[in-house]
Design a protein around this motif. Sequence first.
Motif, PDB file in Angstrom:
ATOM      1  N   ILE A   1       0.859  -1.120  -0.170  1.00 45.91           N
ATOM      2  CA  ILE A   1       0.006   0.020   0.006  1.00 45.91           C
ATOM      3  C   ILE A   1       0.908   1.329   0.123  1.00 45.91           C
ATOM      4  O   ILE A   1       0.647   2.075  -0.688  1.00 45.91           O
ATOM      5  CB  ILE A   1      -0.790  -0.084   1.266  1.00 45.91           C
ATOM      6  N   MET A   2       1.860   1.233   0.974  1.00 43.18           N
ATOM      7  CA  MET A   2       3.032   2.394   0.932  1.00 43.18           C
ATOM      8  C   MET A   2       3.179   2.685  -0.651  1.00 43.18           C
ATOM      9  O   MET A   2       3.582   3.528  -0.991  1.00 43.18           O
ATOM     10  CB  MET A   2       3.812   2.120   2.064  1.00 43.18           C
ATOM     11  N   GLU A   3       3.845   1.473  -0.902  1.00 40.83           N
ATOM     12  CA  GLU A   3       4.752   1.506  -2.456  1.00 40.83           C
ATOM     13  C   GLU A   3       3.803   2.073  -3.383  1.00 40.83           C
ATOM     14  O   GLU A   3       4.014   3.069  -4.331  1.00 40.83           O
ATOM     15  CB  GLU A   3       5.195   0.326  -2.727  1.00 40.83           C
ATOM     16  N   HIS A   4       2.598   1.902  -3.237  1.00 36.78           N
ATOM     17  CA  HIS A   4       1.452   2.211  -4.314  1.00 36.78           C
ATOM     18  C   HIS A   4       1.170   3.620  -4.236  1.00 36.78           C
ATOM     19  O   HIS A   4       1.063   4.158  -5.192  1.00 36.78           O
ATOM     20  CB  HIS A   4       0.347   1.227  -4.148  1.00 36.78           C
ATOM     21  N   GLU A   5       1.025   3.950  -3.202  1.00 40.34           N
ATOM     22  CA  GLU A   5       0.819   5.362  -2.810  1.00 40.34           C
ATOM     23  C   GLU A   5       1.917   6.155  -3.260  1.00 40.34           C
ATOM     24  O   GLU A   5       1.599   7.201  -3.955  1.00 40.34           O
ATOM     25  CB  GLU A   5       0.730   5.524  -1.129  1.00 40.34           C
ATOM     26  N   ARG A   6       3.311   5.662  -2.930  1.00 37.59           N
ATOM     27  CA  ARG A   6       4.295   6.699  -3.454  1.00 37.59           C
ATOM     28  C   ARG A   6       4.408   6.760  -5.089  1.00 37.59           C
ATOM     29  O   ARG A   6       4.282   7.700  -5.692  1.00 37.59           O
ATOM     30  CB  ARG A   6       5.619   5.849  -3.166  1.00 37.59           C
TER      31      ARG A   6
ATOM     32  N   GLU B   1       3.922   9.858  -7.704  1.00 34.85           N
ATOM     33  CA  GLU B   1       5.096  10.051  -8.783  1.00 34.85           C
ATOM     34  C   GLU B   1       4.458  10.270 -10.003  1.00 34.85           C
ATOM     35  O   GLU B   1       4.581  11.080 -10.674  1.00 34.85           O
ATOM     36  CB  GLU B   1       6.003   9.195  -8.731  1.00 34.85           C
ATOM     37  N   PHE B   2       3.390   9.355 -10.228  1.00 36.63           N
ATOM     38  CA  PHE B   2       2.580   9.372 -11.628  1.00 36.63           C
ATOM     39  C   PHE B   2       2.196  10.662 -11.720  1.00 36.63           C
ATOM     40  O   PHE B   2       2.157  11.116 -12.850  1.00 36.63           O
ATOM     41  CB  PHE B   2       1.732   8.087 -11.736  1.00 36.63           C
ATOM     42  N   GLU B   3       1.444  11.272 -10.544  1.00 35.80           N
ATOM     43  CA  GLU B   3       0.674  12.406 -10.872  1.00 35.80           C
ATOM     44  C   GLU B   3       1.438  13.681 -11.192  1.00 35.80           C
ATOM     45  O   GLU B   3       1.058  14.319 -12.131  1.00 35.80           O
ATOM     46  CB  GLU B   3      -0.077  12.443  -9.652  1.00 35.80           C
ATOM     47  N   ALA B   4       2.614  13.544 -10.507  1.00 33.48           N
ATOM     48  CA  ALA B   4       3.383  14.681 -10.737  1.00 33.48           C
ATOM     49  C   ALA B   4       4.132  14.524 -12.114  1.00 33.48           C
ATOM     50  O   ALA B   4       4.328  15.829 -12.844  1.00 33.48           O
ATOM     51  CB  ALA B   4       4.598  14.663  -9.672  1.00 33.48           C
ATOM     52  N   GLU B   5       4.285  13.463 -12.553  1.00 36.75           N
ATOM     53  CA  GLU B   5       5.037  13.410 -13.943  1.00 36.75           C
ATOM     54  C   GLU B   5       3.932  13.730 -15.132  1.00 36.75           C
ATOM     55  O   GLU B   5       4.242  14.397 -16.081  1.00 36.75           O
ATOM     56  CB  GLU B   5       5.214  11.991 -14.256  1.00 36.75           C
ATOM     57  N   ILE B   6       2.593  13.254 -14.755  1.00 36.91           N
ATOM     58  CA  ILE B   6       1.456  13.584 -15.870  1.00 36.91           C
ATOM     59  C   ILE B   6       1.554  15.149 -15.738  1.00 36.91           C
ATOM     60  O   ILE B   6       1.159  15.738 -16.620  1.00 36.91           O
ATOM     61  CB  ILE B   6       0.298  12.962 -15.507  1.00 36.91           C
ATOM     62  N   GLY B   7       1.246  15.726 -14.670  1.00 40.02           N
ATOM     63  CA  GLY B   7       1.134  17.180 -14.617  1.00 40.02           C
ATOM     64  C   GLY B   7       2.458  17.934 -15.351  1.00 40.02           C
ATOM     65  O   GLY B   7       2.162  18.740 -16.028  1.00 40.02           O
TER      66      GLY B   7
ATOM     67  N   LYS C   1      -1.327   5.266 -20.788  1.00 36.87           N
ATOM     68  CA  LYS C   1      -0.648   4.169 -20.215  1.00 36.87           C
ATOM     69  C   LYS C   1      -0.400   4.086 -18.566  1.00 36.87           C
ATOM     70  O   LYS C   1      -0.578   3.448 -18.118  1.00 36.87           O
ATOM     71  CB  LYS C   1       0.898   4.077 -20.791  1.00 36.87           C
ATOM     72  N   LEU C   2      -0.009   5.393 -18.189  1.00 40.95           N
ATOM     73  CA  LEU C   2       0.023   5.604 -16.792  1.00 40.95           C
ATOM     74  C   LEU C   2      -1.305   5.345 -16.039  1.00 40.95           C
ATOM     75  O   LEU C   2      -1.419   4.654 -15.097  1.00 40.95           O
ATOM     76  CB  LEU C   2       0.456   7.103 -16.405  1.00 40.95           C
ATOM     77  N   ARG C   3      -2.320   5.627 -16.661  1.00 44.90           N
ATOM     78  CA  ARG C   3      -3.856   5.464 -16.185  1.00 44.90           C
ATOM     79  C   ARG C   3      -4.007   4.197 -15.801  1.00 44.90           C
ATOM     80  O   ARG C   3      -4.346   3.594 -15.011  1.00 44.90           O
ATOM     81  CB  ARG C   3      -4.790   6.064 -16.866  1.00 44.90           C
ATOM     82  N   LYS C   4      -3.632   3.173 -17.347  1.00 41.78           N
ATOM     83  CA  LYS C   4      -3.913   1.725 -17.064  1.00 41.78           C
ATOM     84  C   LYS C   4      -3.130   1.169 -16.016  1.00 41.78           C
ATOM     85  O   LYS C   4      -3.535   0.455 -15.228  1.00 41.78           O
ATOM     86  CB  LYS C   4      -3.223   1.303 -18.281  1.00 41.78           C
ATOM     87  N   MET C   5      -1.447   1.565 -15.702  1.00 40.64           N
ATOM     88  CA  MET C   5      -0.917   0.936 -14.689  1.00 40.64           C
ATOM     89  C   MET C   5      -1.621   1.426 -13.275  1.00 40.64           C
ATOM     90  O   MET C   5      -1.605   0.671 -12.429  1.00 40.64           O
ATOM     91  CB  MET C   5       0.558   1.635 -14.809  1.00 40.64           C
ATOM     92  N   LEU C   6      -2.292   2.612 -13.284  1.00 41.78           N
ATOM     93  CA  LEU C   6      -2.736   2.924 -11.869  1.00 41.78           C
ATOM     94  C   LEU C   6      -4.101   1.991 -11.719  1.00 41.78           C
ATOM     95  O   LEU C   6      -4.334   1.475 -10.597  1.00 41.78           O
ATOM     96  CB  LEU C   6      -3.547   4.458 -11.956  1.00 41.78           C
ATOM     97  N   GLU C   7      -4.775   1.768 -12.565  1.00 48.19           N
ATOM     98  CA  GLU C   7      -5.869   1.071 -12.344  1.00 48.19           C
ATOM     99  C   GLU C   7      -5.516  -0.488 -12.121  1.00 48.19           C
ATOM    100  O   GLU C   7      -6.001  -1.132 -11.339  1.00 48.19           O
ATOM    101  CB  GLU C   7      -6.640   0.794 -13.855  1.00 48.19           C
ATOM    102  N   GLY C   8      -4.504  -1.029 -12.740  1.00 47.76           N
ATOM    103  CA  GLY C   8      -3.967  -2.238 -12.359  1.00 47.76           C
ATOM    104  C   GLY C   8      -3.610  -2.241 -10.825  1.00 47.76           C
ATOM    105  O   GLY C   8      -3.953  -3.033 -10.169  1.00 47.76           O
ATOM    106  N   GLU C   9      -2.899  -1.217 -10.568  1.00 46.34           N
ATOM    107  CA  GLU C   9      -2.495  -1.212  -9.040  1.00 46.34           C
ATOM    108  C   GLU C   9      -3.556  -1.351  -8.188  1.00 46.34           C
ATOM    109  O   GLU C   9      -3.903  -2.016  -7.105  1.00 46.34           O
ATOM    110  CB  GLU C   9      -1.693  -0.062  -8.706  1.00 46.34           C
ATOM    111  N   VAL C  10      -4.757  -0.459  -8.612  1.00 46.32           N
ATOM    112  CA  VAL C  10      -6.186  -0.476  -7.738  1.00 46.32           C
ATOM    113  C   VAL C  10      -6.752  -1.838  -7.459  1.00 46.32           C
ATOM    114  O   VAL C  10      -6.781  -2.186  -6.532  1.00 46.32           O
ATOM    115  CB  VAL C  10      -7.017   0.622  -8.393  1.00 46.32           C
ATOM    116  N   SER C  11      -6.533  -2.500  -8.731  1.00 44.93           N
ATOM    117  CA  SER C  11      -7.294  -3.883  -8.669  1.00 44.93           C
ATOM    118  C   SER C  11      -6.569  -4.935  -7.990  1.00 44.93           C
ATOM    119  O   SER C  11      -7.052  -5.517  -6.954  1.00 44.93           O
ATOM    120  CB  SER C  11      -7.551  -4.528 -10.061  1.00 44.93           C
ATOM    121  N   GLN C  12      -5.229  -4.739  -7.890  1.00 43.46           N
ATOM    122  CA  GLN C  12      -4.357  -5.447  -7.137  1.00 43.46           C
ATOM    123  C   GLN C  12      -4.705  -5.486  -5.540  1.00 43.46           C
ATOM    124  O   GLN C  12      -4.693  -6.354  -4.993  1.00 43.46           O
ATOM    125  CB  GLN C  12      -2.722  -5.117  -7.482  1.00 43.46           C
ATOM    126  N   LYS C  13      -4.758  -4.021  -5.316  1.00 46.37           N
ATOM    127  CA  LYS C  13      -5.072  -3.709  -4.080  1.00 46.37           C
ATOM    128  C   LYS C  13      -6.380  -4.263  -3.382  1.00 46.37           C
ATOM    129  O   LYS C  13      -6.434  -4.792  -2.536  1.00 46.37           O
ATOM    130  CB  LYS C  13      -5.067  -2.230  -3.747  1.00 46.37           C
TER     131      LYS C  13
END
Length: 912
Positions: free
Chosen positions: A449-454, A458-464, A573-585
């Motif tokens: 969960i911690m890793e996921h949050e971090r 990072e993704f959000e900042a990169e996208i911005g 792509k980043l969004r997809k990865m995010l969704e993957g992380e969410v479903s894993q969680k």
Amino acid sequence: MASGGGIYRNGTHRNSLKGTTTTSTASTDRPFSLNSDPSKPAVKIKSSSLVGSSSGSRKSSPGSLGGGAAKDDAGVPGRVRVAVRLRPRNAEESVADADFADCVELQQELKRLKLRKNNWDTDTYEFDEVLTEFASQKRVYEVVAKPVVEGVLNGYNGTIMAYGQTGTGKTYTLGRLGEEDTANRGIMVRAMEDILAEVSPERDTVSVSYLQLYMESLQDLLDPTKDNISIIEDHKSGDVSLPGATVVEIRDQQSFLELLRLGEAHRHAANTKLNTESSRSHALLMVHVKRSVKGRESAHSSENSNNTSMSKSLRPPLVRKGKLVVVDLAGSERIDKSGIEGHTREEAKSINLSLSALGKCINALAENSAHVPVRDSKLTRLLRDSFGGTARTSLVITIGPSPRHRGETASTIMFGQRAMKVENMLKLKEEFDYKSLARRLDIQLDNLIMEHERKEKEFEAEIGRITTDVQNRISEAERNYADAMEKERLKYQKDYMESIKKLEEKWMMNQQNQGSERQEQMVHTAEEVAELNKLLSKETSLRKAAEDEVNNLKSQLAQLKMSEASGNSEILKLRKMLEGEVSQKKKLEGEISILQSQLLHLSFESDKTRRRLDRGGAGNDTGGLDSLFSQVRPQLKDSGNGEKASVARLFEQVGLQKILSLLEAEDADVRIHAVKVVANLAAEETNQEKIVEAGGLKTLLTLLGSSEDETIRRVAAGALANLAMNETNQELIMSQGGISLLSMTATNAKDPQTLRMVAGALANLCGNDKLQTKLSGEGGLKALLGIVKCGHPDVLAQVARGIANFAKCESRASTQGNKSGRSLLIEDRALPWIVQHSNSDASPIRRHVELALCHLAQHEVNAKDMINEGALWELIRISQDCPREDIRTLAHRSLTSSPTFIAEMRQLQIDY
Ligand code: ADP
Ligand code: MG
């Protein structure tokens, strides 16, 4: 029976075996049949070491309690064989417990005992032998004592002990003389009969001591002046002797009976003097059997048959010695009650001492422990050479049927279970593994969960960053394009205007010079045209350059647009990865809740196990508890308190809301575990209110109506049956549509256990005075009767219980004038089934149905229908044959007071 001369003599028995011990060695290597039945395979005796002794002269073999040969043959050498015996209801219990079922149910063929936990749930225990209230004294002797007595006749030591609450039949089982009726003879008398029938009056001797152990003081019951007899242990041979005790040689049965009578009288006198009662002391009968082996079945006799008569006469005579100890133990309840009833501390301590030391030795033997604490008490010192490794030991635990003594009965059963070697540590281990796994997964999940949050951050900042970059570049390109276009436009406009102006001026000049200088003008015009042509081509090339510039800018713009698109795809792509992380969680969270619910279940189980362990170490699932310890520890005095404590702990740890919320979990496994936990909790009266308050009842009903899974429906129905034990809950269940949900569950059930739970719930509802009409109106009785199709005896027993409950309440209401008209049971067509099952082979069914019939028969309005359905014959049978006196009386009363029954019997010419 031996035909001796009826004499016995007093004398001090010399117990030294010096010079005669060769006998035992002779028998050591001989195969020894475990059973009296010679067709059973013989087992070679193994040289197991003795209980805390160094003697190797007598070897043990697995004792047998007869009957179950196959099981016993595989028994552990030296294992204590345990039989349980149920005493019939006595007169007082028949009256006081008339409306209650016995707290135990015995299944003789299966060698099982069921201990009732509540109205519909039981714990099951296995014993080597199960003796019902109908077991004859002869049968008890044969399964409990005969194999031990046979061992003694063959030169082995043996012990027969009785353990149980006062009044449950220890003395009846062991010490009954049977003077009034020989069928009642107990184990002591029958053992002596068998011994005397076997021995030869000329060559063999049988002698007896009879003692009482009270507060660690050993008293001679054959000579009351000897009141502190010392115990001598021969450390070489391991033999125990009582040089100070009276030893009487027995020649015939009559003299033995006189001796027992004398001992009993002295015991009574001694106890009166000490101001105590026999249930506080242990009585020990010791029978020494010394047999001459010469010429009989000596192991040496056949191989030595060719010896000369001289060598024969040089050989010392072979003597085979065996000792039988029959112990009538002090009442097991004394430990519990010693404080309350004002016994002196000393007495309580010493009773504790001998019984608990016995329990410890039995535990140590059962667990093959290296140290057996035989020296802790006089009782165990006395039994040192007579139980465990060197001898055959039978223990008969005696219990009574009354539900009022359920606690005592349970603790007696636990003592018996402990005495049977049962190991079941597996569960505990499993539980430990689950816990650590859950802990590990918890930590892993936290890290994820911690890793996921971090990463998310990072993704959000990169996208911005990418988005603003792209936007800046786009707006800059647009700006550049617009500027360049404007510049070009202005430039062309200006050039164009200038050219027009020049042409107009030239035209004017041309007009003025017309005529006079026509020739010259012609030349000029041609020059002008050439000039204009030149200008035009210059303009054209300029325009072309501007167009090129525009195209260039356009392609630049297109390029910029493309780079923006690629930025967008990166975002996707980043969004997809995010969704993957969410479903894993989500998945991990699901697993966590499965584990939590398993943990819940396991911690509930482990609490149970721990409680048992707290009370005495390992046990099977029924709990091999050392009842002795549980009895001395007040906080564990009965299992009810222990369970309450553990449930309270469970609440604290997990919280009821959390458990109930898991009932609606998405994962089926989680739901199953959760509903099991709720059912377990609902078994405790103290939790029921909390469960209902927290909305658990509603959730359980919903599960019943909506769950696709029969296991869930079954367990939910069980939980409802538990909740339905309470009157308030019964009303709630009814008002929330419980009847139709339960009938639906019954209709769809494939598993008889589901039907048993549903029937149990309905049966509990049947016992509510206020709900009778509603219950019948909503089809509750019809549903109950529909369940009988299943035919399983446990299910039928619940149906019968429901019918009996209903009939009883209805009868009460009729008597009080709150009901009139025919019984609703008759209206709902229950009578044919009742009549058909009133003589069922299964006693729980019969008992309930008989009770129901008698209640129906109390009211004249029902009489006609009862006659039509054949119930009259059953009533007559019940009034004559029913083992329960109160039911017999009820049947008799209805037959003699109902005019309809009387008239019918007269017409049928039945002489009642
Ligand atoms: P304990 O020795 O365990 O205190 P008792 O042997 O004195 O119990 O039995 C108590 C009473 O119950 C006695 O009246 C006895 O006759 C009766 N009793 C015990 N067992 C049976 C049995 N199996 N059948 C009939 N009566 C019994
Ligand atoms: Mg007794």
